[in-house]
Structure formats: C-alpha cells, structure tokens
Design a protein around this motif. Structure first.
Motif, short mmCIF file in Angstrom:
data_model
loop_
_atom_site.label_atom_id
_atom_site.label_comp_id
_atom_site.label_asym_id
_atom_site.label_seq_id
_atom_site.Cartn_x
_atom_site.Cartn_y
_atom_site.Cartn_z
N GLY A 184 -3.05 8.02 10.89
CA GLY A 184 -4.51 7.92 10.76
C GLY A 184 -4.98 7.72 9.33
O GLY A 184 -6.14 7.44 9.09
N ARG A 185 -4.06 7.85 8.38
CA ARG A 185 -4.48 7.71 6.98
C ARG A 185 -4.31 6.28 6.48
O ARG A 185 -3.49 5.52 6.97
N GLY A 186 -5.09 5.96 5.43
CA GLY A 186 -5.02 4.64 4.81
C GLY A 186 -3.72 4.49 4.04
O GLY A 186 -3.02 5.47 3.77
N THR A 187 -3.41 3.25 3.66
CA THR A 187 -2.12 3.00 3.01
C THR A 187 -2.05 3.61 1.62
O THR A 187 -1.01 4.09 1.20
N TRP A 188 -3.18 3.58 0.88
CA TRP A 188 -3.17 4.15 -0.48
C TRP A 188 -2.93 5.66 -0.41
O TRP A 188 -2.14 6.22 -1.16
N GLU A 189 -3.64 6.32 0.52
CA GLU A 189 -3.50 7.77 0.63
C GLU A 189 -2.10 8.14 1.11
O GLU A 189 -1.50 9.12 0.63
N THR A 190 -1.57 7.36 2.04
CA THR A 190 -0.21 7.61 2.54
C THR A 190 0.79 7.61 1.39
O THR A 190 1.63 8.50 1.27
N GLU A 191 0.67 6.60 0.51
CA GLU A 191 1.57 6.54 -0.64
C GLU A 191 1.45 7.79 -1.51
O GLU A 191 2.44 8.38 -1.92
N GLY B 234 4.09 0.55 4.15
CA GLY B 234 3.72 1.11 5.45
C GLY B 234 2.42 0.57 6.01
O GLY B 234 1.85 -0.39 5.49
N ILE B 235 1.97 1.20 7.07
CA ILE B 235 0.79 0.71 7.77
C ILE B 235 -0.38 1.68 7.64
O ILE B 235 -0.20 2.86 7.35
N GLY B 236 -1.57 1.15 7.87
CA GLY B 236 -2.77 1.97 7.93
C GLY B 236 -3.21 2.09 9.38
O GLY B 236 -2.46 1.74 10.30
N PRO B 237 -4.44 2.54 9.60
CA PRO B 237 -4.94 2.70 10.97
C PRO B 237 -4.86 1.42 11.80
O PRO B 237 -4.65 1.48 13.01
N ALA B 238 -5.00 0.25 11.17
CA ALA B 238 -4.98 -1.00 11.95
C ALA B 238 -3.63 -1.18 12.65
O ALA B 238 -3.57 -1.57 13.82
N ASP C 71 -6.67 -3.83 2.74
CA ASP C 71 -5.43 -3.23 2.23
C ASP C 71 -5.26 -1.81 2.77
O ASP C 71 -4.18 -1.39 3.15
N ASP C 72 -6.35 -1.06 2.74
CA ASP C 72 -6.25 0.35 3.09
C ASP C 72 -6.05 0.55 4.60
O ASP C 72 -5.25 1.37 5.03
N GLY D 109 2.64 -5.34 11.12
CA GLY D 109 2.18 -3.96 10.96
C GLY D 109 1.95 -3.31 12.31
O GLY D 109 2.18 -2.11 12.49
N ALA D 110 1.50 -4.12 13.29
CA ALA D 110 1.28 -3.59 14.64
C ALA D 110 2.61 -3.29 15.33
O ALA D 110 2.72 -2.36 16.12
N VAL D 111 3.64 -4.09 15.01
CA VAL D 111 4.98 -3.81 15.56
C VAL D 111 5.46 -2.46 15.02
O VAL D 111 5.99 -1.63 15.75
#
Lengths: 641, 155
Positions: A143-150, A166-170, A343-344, A193-195
């Motif tokens: 559920g987190r964005g890519t920047w926050e995940t990093e 990695g992926i974000g919510p999308a 991006d996020d 990213g969906a895969v």
C-alpha cells in the motif's frame, strides 16, 4: 568452478514464491554465449517456461529481473536494469528497462538474474546481499508508494547504500500499465509492475560488495575512449544540459509531438513545457544513472503555486508529452506533480497520459458523460483532471477502474466508436513519436515485439537528419532519402538494424543513448567492449546475430500467442487523418504495406503471416522454435484488437 | 605544489551528477576489478539530487597521521601526499574514526585502511569523470578560479 566468461557473476536465482523457495543456479555457458544477458536471458526464459495462453496474472507467468555482462563495469551507461515477463497490457511478450543504480548493485550482490515464478500467499520482498538471498515479510510495505518503500527498507537494514526496485499501489492493484520503479527511474512499459503485484512481491532490495572482473585490462581504457566518443558527439551537449525535455521544442517544430490524443502533431504551448523552461524555473541539479556520461536526469522542484514543494527526479520528454501536450495541459508545475505521482504509485507515465487523453476525447465527443466519470468534467487541458485521474487509476476508483485496463480494453467497454480514439498498437499505448512526421516510426511501432513502442527500432537517423551517422553506418548510396523523415525509402533496413542493435544494448545492458540517439557508437565498439569484458571474442557480425536471435525468439513467442502480420497495424486515426506542420498531407497509412513487405523480406519472415521462416530460425539455432510454430498453423483468426 | 583531488562545480548545470564513474575507475586502478566498495573516492547521494564525491583532502595537519598507532600513515612534506603503507597497517580503524570526512575505508578483503593515493599523478577518477568536475590541482588554484569566476559574474 569459476564461470567461463568474465564480467558475469556466473550465478542466478530462481525464486518460487508459491513454495517460498530460493534456488541458486549456475549461469549456463550457452545462455551467455547465445543470449548475452538482460533482454536475451529473459526472452529465452519466457519462451521456455511460459507456454501459449498463460494468463499474465497467473502464478505460471514469469517475472525476470536481469543484468548483463557490462552491468557494473565502467562502460558508459552500463547501469540499466532489464525486466521481462508476459505483459498483462498486451497479452504478449513484454519487457521494460530502467536506469538508476539498482542493476549494478544486484550484480555486486552476486547475481546475473532473478527469475520469479508462482505467487506468494502474503506480501513479501526479496533481500539480496553478497551472494545470499531471502524472502522477507512485506505486509508493512504493502500500500505504500515507491519512495517510501525504499526509505523503509533502507531503515530496516540500517544501510543507505541499499538499492530497491519495486512497485507502488498501482502494481498492487493490478493496473495493467503499472511499472517497476527504482528511485524515480521507471521500468514501466508493458505493465510488468502489475505482474509483480499479482505475485504478491513488493520489491527486490539489493546490497553488494563483490567484485565485477573483466577479461582484459584494456577494457578500462577502451571504455574511457567510448565515453569520449559519446561526449564529443555533437548532440550530446544539449541532451546533457536539458535532458530529454530538451527534445520538446525540436520535436514540436517538426510536428512529431503528439498533441490532444494525436489530433495533431504540434502543441501551440510547447514553449511553456520545454526543457528550457524546466531549467529556468524548476531545475535543482542534473543527475545521472550509474556510469553515465550524458546525465540526462533532472532533479526538479516546484517553487511556487499550488504544487509548491513538489520534488521529482523523473521528469523527461515522454512524461512531459503524455501528461502535457497529449492532454492539452500547458501547466509545467502540474506535469512535475503528475510525474511524481506516476513514480510513487508506480505507473507508466506514457500509458497513463495516453489513457487520460483518450478519456478526455471520449468525453468531448459524448461517448462518455459525467454519468460515467462520477461527475468529473474531463475537459482538455485541465491539470486538476489529469492529476485526479492519475490517482483514480492507481487506486482503481470509479472511472479509474476502467482506465486502469488501458485504452484498448476501455474502448471496448465504452463502445460507440471509442476504438477510433484508442491510440495503441497490440494493446500498448503509443509513445510520443508521431509517425506521420517521421515515417520510419510507423514501421518501428508496428514491428516492436512489445506493442507500440519507440525503443525497439528507435530509428533516429531520419528524425532531424543525422547525415554523418547515416553515411558511416549504411553508406553514402542511401542519401538523401535515408535521412528524410517523410520518406519511407530504406527505412525497413534502418528499423531492422535498430531492433537488433537494441536487443543487444538491452542485453549488455547499456542505454540506447549512445548507440541509437545520439548515434555515437555502433556494432564494432559494442563488440569490442563486450569481448574485452567477457573474453568471448565476438566480432560485429556475431554480435548482430545474437541480436537477431533474440528478436526472432520474441517474435516467435508472440506468434505462438497468435500474433502475425494481421496485428502489425497502426491505429486507424493516424491512417486516416493527416499530420500537421511538416507532416501536413502525410498519414501513417498507405506506405506501411510496402514497408512491411520489405521488412519481412529482410528478416526472412513469411510475408503473408509475418512469422519467421524455418530457414531463418534454423540459421539462428532456433530449430526448436521452428518445430513448435509448425505444430500450430498460422492463426487465421481476425485481428486480436 | 601540493596537489589533491578537487571538485570544481557550479550547480545546477555544471555539477557532480552522481554517476559514480570515479568510483569504478578508482577501484579498477587499485584492484583491477569494478567494485565501488573498494574505491578510494565515494560519491554520496543525498536528498534533492545532491551528489558529492568524498575523497582525501591530503590535509596539512592530517588527523589520520596523528591517530595511527603504528606510524603507517605519513605525510610527504614535498608532494603533500598523505600515504598509508599497507604493509605496516594493522587495520585498527583509528584513522577512519578520526578522519572528519570519511575519506578512509577499511578494505573489505585485505582489512587494511585505504585512501586516495593520487594514482602517481594520473588519477583514474579525474580521467573518467564525464562532467569534468574532478581535477587534480593545488587548492589555491581552485581559489584563483573561483575568484576569476566571481569577478566575471560581478561584471
């Protein structure tokens, strides 16, 4: 025993997410020799392991993250990551490629490639460090964005040097054009990213301190020489200074800048969203990917207005066109905001802009109304609509749930002739290269193995006319048509060559900035560089054969899925409607047929079906592919899209 | 003249972009392998796209020399080079703790302290920097260039 060829780690990972098992495999000698790395590795895995008809979202699909022999070395632009899988957007072969610093880190961590298969029961991420790998819980990252995940992953391990892709919510929400993001650099086309999301895999985090060794010490000096070659190309300084946004004005001038969902090829307000404006009002610093001499990255911040404080490192030409001209949006600050959101959330900004422009046109023409949009007025050029739709798509809310399927599926759902406005090829939204003003791109778009795409053939020679490069690469006899954007003459040869060169750059892996645009170096340099690095002793002809093998196998994968000449077609709009500016009176229609004939002939593919012939496949050592294609007769079904 | 590796940049255009070519050149020169972890120069990337190469400044009064219990680190009074004799180094890491810049690293395999040795006057990092912002120069030359740029800017 050490791997036969230098510059590889000699090991890759096979991760079964269903079982939660990680296997370390020795990189096979034949794999390196025949498929080189990156794109080639992934193509071979996909062909071998994903049979006809597999649902891209099923556990049987594979997701491959791969490096190449030049990854991690000082070869200019050798920092790219290649991602391969069956695409949920197109249902055929899919790949994407990003810059940044992740791929070298993966190699320093000890692996050439990672193959993911199966599906995890709960969200996980893969942690790779110095020849060890483990799956870790990622429920706190979901559920987190890519920047926050990093940020969280780095904090968790207490090491700022960790690189994350990695992926974000999308991606989690299975948006069919979700991408895989590493620090604002996106491997986003094809919806891989969906895969990743469908496998409940949030990201891969890598950290390594292992050596990457090359076969010959001369490699270092030679890499510096090629770096000089790129730096001294006459087109490098402008790309360095303005990044790809520097292309906005020149592309607009030649009416090759898709505007208002391809209603035209030039945007009257291009001056407000150009590279020059970006530098003057928003630029913080220029940034670069690993080992890059061009450094096209832009760190940009919005300093005033409603988006004040928005900071992004991902703004580039395609995004500016997609979220700008394509949707008639002239507000640069909102484009920067949109880029950050893409991006996020982990979205492909090209497809995102494409699907928003499509929705706006459907709204304009009364195909959809406020009833369908939940009360939103999808007016051309409204920055708020663009930004709101990005969020709705990423979360699959309301109309966003339909648009998250991509233009081809959304058009089917809308009906009422919406197909005419769906600007896609094989299900992939078209990028910001209006082929009406550069005819070679019609062919490049339709023959790309991943659907509409500028980066497979990437025929830049005739864009604004690279006379010197054209003469050096193909000889004087093809002038002047070869560099004339409005001529189709000799373009099949250029596109074919670009596709093979591209398959090799995506396998080595290096950026096409240098080999394609600007056309600063070519087969001989690449062959020498790879030989010095690996010890393979390849010449230009052998390397070209590798590129041809990879590209043919991708086509075979698609043929097995039922793709053929009937699918190598352009959207109707650009066949019927003329371009603008220099392309007035030019469509992307009547000359495609003859170009395709010539292209298939050069490729030794069957002209009727568009399938590779047995003779060609056997010549490339792909007898098994020929046998398999023989088993399924060329499909006579009507067009898939 | 006492030379050192200096960064001469004028952001936002003329700047270190964080491409890390210098790290790779450095590790190859010293180790014959590409491995940023074994580089004597390290690019640190922080928020807002800021990148900065951290490397030994060849200090006039080097705290590392003072910190070394076995006198493995010496400063050459003529060339100004601060040099670690790897054969004497015991890998205690006291120099690393004392360096105010983090310009010294413990080598991952050899377990000795490593830092910039200016590559005998032909540094790999300078050669490979595509932005040409790294240079081998006397620090007073940097001051002179900055003065000139400032006066030009002042008009």
């Amino acid at each position: 025993m050490a791997f036969k060829y230098s510059a590889y780690t000699g090991r890759y990972l096979r991760v079964d997410l269903t079982k939660g098992e990680i296997k370390e495999v020795e990189t096979e000698e034949w794999r390196a020799r025949l498929y080189l790395g990156g794109n080639g590795f992934g193509t071979k895995v996909l062909w071998d392991e994903v049979p006809k008809g597999v649902d891209p979202f099923s556990p049987e699909n594979r997701l491959i993250l791969s490096t190449g022999p030049l990854t991690g070395t000082i070869w200019p632009t050798a920092g790219r990551l290649e991602v391969i899988g069956k695409s949920p957007l197109t249902g055929i072969y899919g790949d994407a490629n990003s810059g940044g610093h992740f791929a070298p880190e993966l190699k320093f961590a000890g692996y050439d490639m990672i193959i993911f298969q199966g599906k995890s029961k709960r969200p996980v991420y893969l942690w790779v460090e110095d020849g060890r790998a483990e799956l870790r819980d990622a429920s706190h990252l979901w559920g987190r964005g890519t920047w926050e995940t990093e940020r969280i992953v780095r904090q968790e391990h207490g090491d700022e040097r960790i690189k994350v892709a990695g992926i974000g919510p999308a991606g989690e929400n299975l948006v069919r054009f979700a991408g895989i993001i590493t620090s604002g650099r996106a491997a986003a086309r094809s919806g891989l990213g969906a895969v990743m999301g469908s496998k409940n895999l949030k990201c891969v985090a890598a950290r390594g301190e292992l050596d990457v060794e090359v076969a010959d010490d001369e490699f270092f000096d030679y890499a510096c020489e090629v770096q000089q070659q790129i730096l001294s190309d006459e087109y490098t300084p402008s790309t360095s200074r303005y990044g790809t946004p520097g292309l906005v004005n020149p592309m607009n001038e030649i009416s090759r800048f898709p505007t208002r969902n391809f209603q035209r090829g030039d945007f009257p307000y291009a001056n407000e969203i150009s590279g020059e404006v970006l530098e003057k009002k928003f630029l913080v610093r220029r940034t670069g990917c690993y080992a890059c001499p061009i450094n096209c990255g832009r760190a940009a911040i919005v300093r005033e207005g409603p988006f004040k404080g928005t900071y992004t490192e991902g703004i580039e030409y395609e995004t500016i066109n997609a979220l700008g001209a394509r949707t008639w949006n002239r507000d640069m600050a909102s484009i920067i905001k949109g880029d950050l959101l893409c991006d996020d959330y982990g979205l492909d900004s090209i497809s995102t802009g494409g699907v928003i422009a499509f929705a706006m046109e459907c709204f304009e023409r009364g195909i959809i109304s406020e009833k369908d949009t939940g009360g939103m007025k999808l007016e051309w050029g409204d920055p708020q609509v663009v930004l709101e739709l990005i969020e709705k798509i990423a979360r699959r809310e309301g109309i966003g749930d339909v648009l998250a399927e991509g233009v081809a599926r959304a058009a089917k759902k809308f009906g009422k002739g919406a197909e005419y406005y769906a600007m896609h090829i094989k299900g992939m939204e078209m990028s910001a290269q209006d082929p009406r003003s550069q005819q070679s791109y019609i062919l490049a778009h339709v023959t790309s193995t991943r659907g509409a795409d500028h980066l497979k053939g990437f025929p830049c020679i005739d864009e604004t006319g690279y006379v010197d490069a054209a003469v050096k690469r193909y000889g004087e006899q093809y002038l002047p048509e070869i560099v004339d954007g409005l001529s189709t003459k000799y373009k099949p040869m250029v596109v074919k060559d670009g596709e093979e060169l591209g398959a090799v750059t995506d396998s080595a892996i290096v950026c096409k900035f240098g080999t394609h645009f600007p056309p600063a170096y070519y087969w001989p340099e690449l062959a020498r560089g790879i030989s010095l690095a690996t010890g393979m002793q390849l010449d230009a002809a052998e390397l070209k054969k590798i590129g041809e093998r990879i590209y043919n196998l991708q086509r075979c994968f698609n043929a097995r899925e039922g793709i053929g000449r009937k699918d190598d077609i352009q959207p109707k709009r650009i066949m019927v409607e003329s371009g603008t500016g220099r392309a007035t009176g030019y469509t992307a229609g009547p000359l495609l047929g003859p170009m395709l004939d010539e292209y298939y002939e050069l490729r030794q593919w069957d002209k009727e079906t568009g399938w590779p012939t047995r003779a060609k496949l056997e010549e490339l050592g792909l007898k098994d592919a020929a046998d398999e294609l023989d088993k399924i007769a060329p499909s006579r079904r009507k067009n898939r899209w | 003249m006492a030379k050192r590796i200096v960064l001469m940049e004028r952001p936002p255009i003329n700047t270190c972009t964080g491409c890390r070519s210098c790290e790779l050149a450095c590790s190859f020169r010293h180790e014959r392998a590409f491995n940023p972890e074994k580089s004597r120069i390290r690019v640190i990337r922080t928020e807002y796209g800021i990148s900065y190469p951290v490397v030994c400044h060849q200090c006039s009064r080097p705290p590392c020399v003072e910190a070394c219990p076995v006198r493995a680190i010496t400063k050459n009074p003529e060339s100004g080079l601060v040099y670690i004799d790897e054969s004497l180094c015991i890998g205690c890491g006291l120099c690393i703790e004392k360096c105010p810049f983090g310009a010294i690293t413990l080598h991952a395999d050899k377990k000795v302290a490593i830092k910039c040795d200016l590559c005998d006057g032909d540094p790999g990092c300078v050669k490979s920097c595509p932005e040409r912002v790294l240079a081998l120069a006397d620090v007073n030359i940097v001051a002179q260039r900055t003065r000139a740029a400032w006066v030009k800017f002042r008009g």
